[in-house]
Design a protein around this motif. Structure first.
Motif, PDB file in Angstrom:
ATOM      1  N   ARG A 148      51.929  14.645  60.709  1.00 31.35           N
ATOM      2  CA  ARG A 148      52.862  14.082  59.721  1.00 31.35           C
ATOM      3  C   ARG A 148      52.156  13.838  58.386  1.00 31.35           C
ATOM      4  O   ARG A 148      52.734  14.049  57.324  1.00 31.35           O
ATOM      5  CB  ARG A 148      53.495  12.798  60.249  1.00 31.35           C
ATOM      6  CG  ARG A 148      54.569  13.071  61.283  1.00 31.35           C
ATOM      7  CD  ARG A 148      55.370  11.822  61.659  1.00 31.35           C
ATOM      8  NE  ARG A 148      56.295  12.130  62.741  1.00 31.35           N
ATOM      9  CZ  ARG A 148      56.023  11.947  64.029  1.00 31.35           C
ATOM     10  NH1 ARG A 148      54.867  11.436  64.412  1.00 31.35           N
ATOM     11  NH2 ARG A 148      56.913  12.269  64.949  1.00 31.35           N
ATOM     12  N   LYS A 149      50.891  13.417  58.431  1.00 30.27           N
ATOM     13  CA  LYS A 149      50.120  13.230  57.186  1.00 30.27           C
ATOM     14  C   LYS A 149      49.947  14.564  56.467  1.00 30.27           C
ATOM     15  O   LYS A 149      50.063  14.641  55.246  1.00 30.27           O
ATOM     16  CB  LYS A 149      48.735  12.632  57.497  1.00 30.27           C
ATOM     17  CG  LYS A 149      48.759  11.137  57.721  1.00 30.27           C
ATOM     18  CD  LYS A 149      47.350  10.601  57.943  1.00 30.27           C
ATOM     19  CE  LYS A 149      47.411   9.178  58.454  1.00 30.27           C
ATOM     20  NZ  LYS A 149      46.230   8.782  59.189  1.00 30.27           N
ATOM     21  N   ASP A 152      53.173  15.395  54.835  1.00 34.55           N
ATOM     22  CA  ASP A 152      53.369  14.587  53.627  1.00 34.55           C
ATOM     23  C   ASP A 152      52.556  15.147  52.468  1.00 34.55           C
ATOM     24  O   ASP A 152      53.054  15.268  51.345  1.00 34.55           O
ATOM     25  CB  ASP A 152      52.959  13.120  53.860  1.00 34.55           C
ATOM     26  CG  ASP A 152      53.972  12.364  54.705  1.00 34.55           C
ATOM     27  OD1 ASP A 152      55.120  12.843  54.828  1.00 34.55           O
ATOM     28  OD2 ASP A 152      53.616  11.301  55.248  1.00 34.55           O
ATOM     29  N   GLU A 153      51.296  15.494  52.751  1.00 31.75           N
ATOM     30  CA  GLU A 153      50.431  16.039  51.701  1.00 31.75           C
ATOM     31  C   GLU A 153      50.999  17.355  51.175  1.00 31.75           C
ATOM     32  O   GLU A 153      51.008  17.619  49.975  1.00 31.75           O
ATOM     33  CB  GLU A 153      49.018  16.242  52.243  1.00 31.75           C
ATOM     34  CG  GLU A 153      48.036  16.641  51.158  1.00 31.75           C
ATOM     35  CD  GLU A 153      46.611  16.766  51.664  1.00 31.75           C
ATOM     36  OE1 GLU A 153      45.866  17.553  51.074  1.00 31.75           O
ATOM     37  OE2 GLU A 153      46.251  16.074  52.639  1.00 31.75           O
ATOM     38  N   ARG A 155      54.157  18.255  51.198  1.00 33.15           N
ATOM     39  CA  ARG A 155      55.367  17.939  50.441  1.00 33.15           C
ATOM     40  C   ARG A 155      55.020  17.492  49.016  1.00 33.15           C
ATOM     41  O   ARG A 155      55.651  17.906  48.054  1.00 33.15           O
ATOM     42  CB  ARG A 155      56.150  16.843  51.153  1.00 33.15           C
ATOM     43  CG  ARG A 155      57.639  17.069  51.142  1.00 33.15           C
ATOM     44  CD  ARG A 155      58.408  15.990  51.900  1.00 33.15           C
ATOM     45  NE  ARG A 155      58.169  16.016  53.331  1.00 33.15           N
ATOM     46  CZ  ARG A 155      57.574  15.029  54.006  1.00 33.15           C
ATOM     47  NH1 ARG A 155      57.166  13.944  53.402  1.00 33.15           N
ATOM     48  NH2 ARG A 155      57.398  15.127  55.294  1.00 33.15           N
ATOM     49  N   GLN A 156      53.992  16.671  48.884  1.00 30.10           N
ATOM     50  CA  GLN A 156      53.624  16.132  47.573  1.00 30.10           C
ATOM     51  C   GLN A 156      52.929  17.163  46.680  1.00 30.10           C
ATOM     52  O   GLN A 156      53.251  17.281  45.509  1.00 30.10           O
ATOM     53  CB  GLN A 156      52.703  14.914  47.731  1.00 30.10           C
ATOM     54  CG  GLN A 156      53.412  13.705  48.300  1.00 30.10           C
ATOM     55  CD  GLN A 156      52.426  12.620  48.732  1.00 30.10           C
ATOM     56  OE1 GLN A 156      51.291  12.582  48.280  1.00 30.10           O
ATOM     57  NE2 GLN A 156      52.866  11.747  49.616  1.00 30.10           N
TER      58      GLN A 156
END
Length: 197
Positions: A148-149, A152-153, A155-156
């Motif tokens: 999930r991390k 997230d990375e 996505r950003q």
């Protein structure tokens, strides 16, 4: 044929890149591999990269861009290449566009594998369970929290590349949730269309 494969971790980019390598005989260029090669060869940029990595820091865009530029000048890239893990950010994408233009080259396509993130997490958990059941080794970061991390990375930092390449007209989106062979066939359609341009 010069391609970029985009998509979050677990989307199947590695599998599809390998199929393209086998079918078309062009190299898959991984940023990590290129960095290791430059360091091992002791080139000027390799020495700069080694100094930064030895200091425990991240290699700058400037160094990564130079390593990519030198790598795509190698003879095995004459027929094309697949970029894997580069560009990661819009500034890197802009640098790549300039770099290719200076060499008289352009991308044939930027292929984005669109996937459902929740399904990706389920897919990763299933893969880990199957690997363990078969007695295989599981990577330390193959767990839902780490995954999930990484999502997230992505996505950003990396997801904004979709808009950048949409703006250049190079982006083609493919349903990455389809079965592997369907995704491969879709990619081959894109590659075939690019060859006719």
């Amino acid at each position: 044929m010069r391609l970029i494969l985009l998509g979050p971790p677990g989307a199947g980019k590695g599998t599809q890149a390998q199929r393209l390598v086998e079918r078309h005989g062009i190299p898959q260029l991984s940023t990590g591999d290129m960095l290791r090669k430059a360091v091992a060869e002791g080139s000027d940029v390799g020495k700069r990269a080694k100094a930064v990595m030895d200091a425990g820091q991240l290699v700058s865009d400037d160094i990564v861009n130079q390593i990519v530029s030198e790598r795509i000048d190698d003879p095995d890239c004459a027929k094309g290449f697949i970029l894997d893990g580069y560009p990661r950010t819009v500034p890197q994408a802009e640098a790549l566009t300039r770099m290719l233009a200076e060499k008289g080259l352009r991308l044939d396509a930027v292929i984005e594998l669109k996937v459902d993130e929740k399904a990706l997490v389920n897919r990763m958990e299933k893969r880990v369970a199957e690997t363990r059941a078969a007695g295989g080794e599981v990577r330390a970061d193959d767990n839902p929290e780490s995954f999930r991390k990484r999502l997230d990375e992505y996505r950003q930092k990396t997801a904004p590349l979709s808009d950048y390449y949409k703006g250049t007209g190079e982006l083609v989106t493919i349903d990455g949730m389809a079965d592997m062979d369907t995704v491969t066939a879709e990619i081959e359609n894109v590659v075939g269309a690019a060859a006719l341009k």
